[in-house]
Design a protein around this motif. Structure first.
Motif, PDB file in Angstrom:
ATOM      1  N   ILE A 153     -79.522 -26.181-102.363  1.00  0.00           N
ATOM      2  CA  ILE A 153     -78.784 -27.179-101.593  1.00  0.00           C
ATOM      3  C   ILE A 153     -79.348 -28.522-102.032  1.00  0.00           C
ATOM      4  CG2 ILE A 153     -78.242 -28.096 -99.307  1.00  0.00           C
ATOM      5  CD1 ILE A 153     -78.749 -25.240 -98.210  1.00  0.00           C
ATOM      6  N   LEU A 154     -78.497 -29.394-102.552  1.00  0.00           N
ATOM      7  CA  LEU A 154     -78.915 -30.693-103.061  1.00  0.00           C
ATOM      8  C   LEU A 154     -78.382 -31.804-102.167  1.00  0.00           C
ATOM      9  CD1 LEU A 154     -80.055 -32.599-105.277  1.00  0.00           C
ATOM     10  CD2 LEU A 154     -77.852 -32.390-106.440  1.00  0.00           C
ATOM     11  N   ARG A 162     -84.879 -32.382 -94.861  1.00  0.00           N
ATOM     12  CA  ARG A 162     -85.659 -31.871 -93.715  1.00  0.00           C
ATOM     13  C   ARG A 162     -84.737 -31.259 -92.664  1.00  0.00           C
ATOM     14  NH1 ARG A 162     -89.125 -37.053 -93.350  1.00  0.00           N
ATOM     15  NH2 ARG A 162     -90.896 -36.621 -94.698  1.00  0.00           N
ATOM     16  N   ASP A 163     -83.622 -31.942 -92.394  1.00  0.00           N
ATOM     17  CA  ASP A 163     -82.687 -31.447 -91.382  1.00  0.00           C
ATOM     18  C   ASP A 163     -82.091 -30.098 -91.799  1.00  0.00           C
ATOM     19  OD1 ASP A 163     -83.146 -33.735 -89.934  1.00  0.00           O
ATOM     20  OD2 ASP A 163     -81.336 -34.773 -90.624  1.00  0.00           O
ATOM     21  N   VAL A 164     -81.720 -29.976 -93.088  1.00  0.00           N
ATOM     22  CA  VAL A 164     -81.148 -28.726 -93.585  1.00  0.00           C
ATOM     23  C   VAL A 164     -82.190 -27.612 -93.544  1.00  0.00           C
ATOM     24  CG1 VAL A 164     -80.202 -27.560 -95.615  1.00  0.00           C
ATOM     25  CG2 VAL A 164     -79.422 -29.856 -95.035  1.00  0.00           C
ATOM     26  N   ALA A 173     -77.194 -19.599 -92.151  1.00  0.00           N
ATOM     27  CA  ALA A 173     -76.891 -18.974 -93.441  1.00  0.00           C
ATOM     28  C   ALA A 173     -76.976 -20.002 -94.563  1.00  0.00           C
ATOM     29  CB  ALA A 173     -75.495 -18.354 -93.413  1.00  0.00           C
ATOM     30  N   PHE A 174     -77.764 -19.675 -95.603  1.00  0.00           N
ATOM     31  CA  PHE A 174     -77.972 -20.591 -96.720  1.00  0.00           C
ATOM     32  C   PHE A 174     -76.639 -20.963 -97.373  1.00  0.00           C
ATOM     33  CE2 PHE A 174     -79.031 -22.027-100.914  1.00  0.00           C
ATOM     34  CZ  PHE A 174     -80.276 -22.625-100.795  1.00  0.00           C
ATOM     35  N   LYS A 180     -71.544 -26.817 -96.885  1.00  0.00           N
ATOM     36  CA  LYS A 180     -71.363 -27.950 -95.979  1.00  0.00           C
ATOM     37  C   LYS A 180     -72.077 -29.211 -96.468  1.00  0.00           C
ATOM     38  CE  LYS A 180     -71.812 -29.202 -91.071  1.00  0.00           C
ATOM     39  NZ  LYS A 180     -72.231 -28.721 -89.725  1.00  0.00           N
ATOM     40  N   TYR A 181     -73.308 -29.059 -96.985  1.00  0.00           N
ATOM     41  CA  TYR A 181     -74.133 -30.224 -97.271  1.00  0.00           C
ATOM     42  C   TYR A 181     -74.381 -30.519 -98.752  1.00  0.00           C
ATOM     43  CZ  TYR A 181     -75.367 -30.029 -92.285  1.00  0.00           C
ATOM     44  OH  TYR A 181     -75.332 -30.013 -90.914  1.00  0.00           O
TER      45      TYR A 181
END
Length: 302
Positions: A153-154, A162-164, A173-174, A180-181
């Protein structure tokens, strides 16, 4: 020049070229799907139009429209094309013989292309026996060092990372958080990067990924592209890859030759069933640089 600077230079120029070269999304009026992104002289450009436009971009351009700047440039290209199209219609260009001739030529090419694609894809099959034979005869080609399969996740800022990461530690779920991000072109695939060997990624990412166990999650990894969270989903030791591991790769290697073989056979079979008369003298005398006489009549010979 870093990656982001390169994108800033390349996006406007390449997308401007696509204004003319790339297949446009359908923008017919009537009930349209999606949220309106822009209005141009009473016509709307929706998120569905935008999605179709991205789908028609060459693969090397698609990552460019992941950024806010890239999205703006693509939308601007669509707006400018719509303005030009409206003006061209006012000037009667859409009714011109030149456009009609080109449309007819494109129609013929599309029919032929669609027919050939359908027939070739239906008949060009690579058997398991052919793939296994290729594998046994070329095992040296399938040697590799240690490999990992990872997802990431980039995001742009450390706080976002940090939030992710906090959501992941709570059981999120990864794959869903990646969709989403994540701000690169792997987001749609849940962040999956596939298999890669040491040295394939930038140093910081490479070190973190190969230092994880299968199923393990990294902390926050900073690279020149932003802040990553990495999950290793598979590990392979060094050695010769098994047939099952490389089966798809072998098929991709053999398929083009098989398709070419099918095409050549189809071409010869079609010619055998047609009445063909070739005027060799006229073909030999043809000069592509010479102007065609009025009415298309053949030039008198001496």
């Amino acid at each position: 020049m870093n990656y982001l600077s390169a994108v800033r230079v390349a996006v406007p120029m390449v997308l401007a070229l696509c204004l003319l070269a790339c297949k446009p999304a359908t923008m017919e009026q009537g009930k349209k799907e999606g949220t309106v992104l822009a209005e141009v002289n009473g016509k709307t450009i929706t998120t569905e139009d935008f999605r179709q436009e991205i789908g028609h971009l060459p693969p090397y351009l698609k990552p460019m429209v992941q950024s806010a700047e890239g999205k703006k440039e693509l939308l601007d290209s669509m707006i400018v094309r719509e303005i030009i199209l409206a003006q061209a219609k006012k000037d009667g260009v859409d009714k011109s013989k030149e456009v009609a001739d080109r449309l007819e030529d494109l129609r013929k090419r599309l029919i032929v292309e669609t027919y050939l694609k359908k027939k070739v894809e239906q008949e060009a099959k690579v058997s398991d026996e052919e793939m296994k034979k290729f594998y046994e005869e070329n095992k040296d080609k399938f040697k590799s060092g240690e490999q990992v399969r990872a997802s990431h996740i980039l995001v742009k800022t450390e706080q976002e990372a940090r939030d992710v990461l906090a959501q992941l530690k709570k059981g999120a779920a990864f794959e869903e958080l990646a969709k989403k991000y994540s701000q690169d072109n792997t987001a749609a695939k849940g962040g999956d990067l596939g298999w890669f060997s040491k040295g394939a990624m930038v140093q910081e990412f490479d070190k973190a990924a190969f230092g994880l166990k299968e199923g393990e999650l990294s902390g926050i990894v900073k690279t020149q592209f932003g802040f990553h969270i990495i999950k290793v989903t598979g590990k392979r030791p060094a050695g010769v890859r098994s047939f099952d591991e490389v089966k798809d790769q072998i098929k991709a290697n053999l398929l083009p030759a098989k398709q070419q073989e099918i095409f050549q056979k189809m071409r010869e079979d079609l010619k055998k069933g047609a009445k063909i008369s070739i005027k060799e003298d006229a073909l030999n005398d043809f000069n592509p640089d010479a102007a065609e006489p009025a009415g298309g009549a053949a030039s008198p010979t001496k």
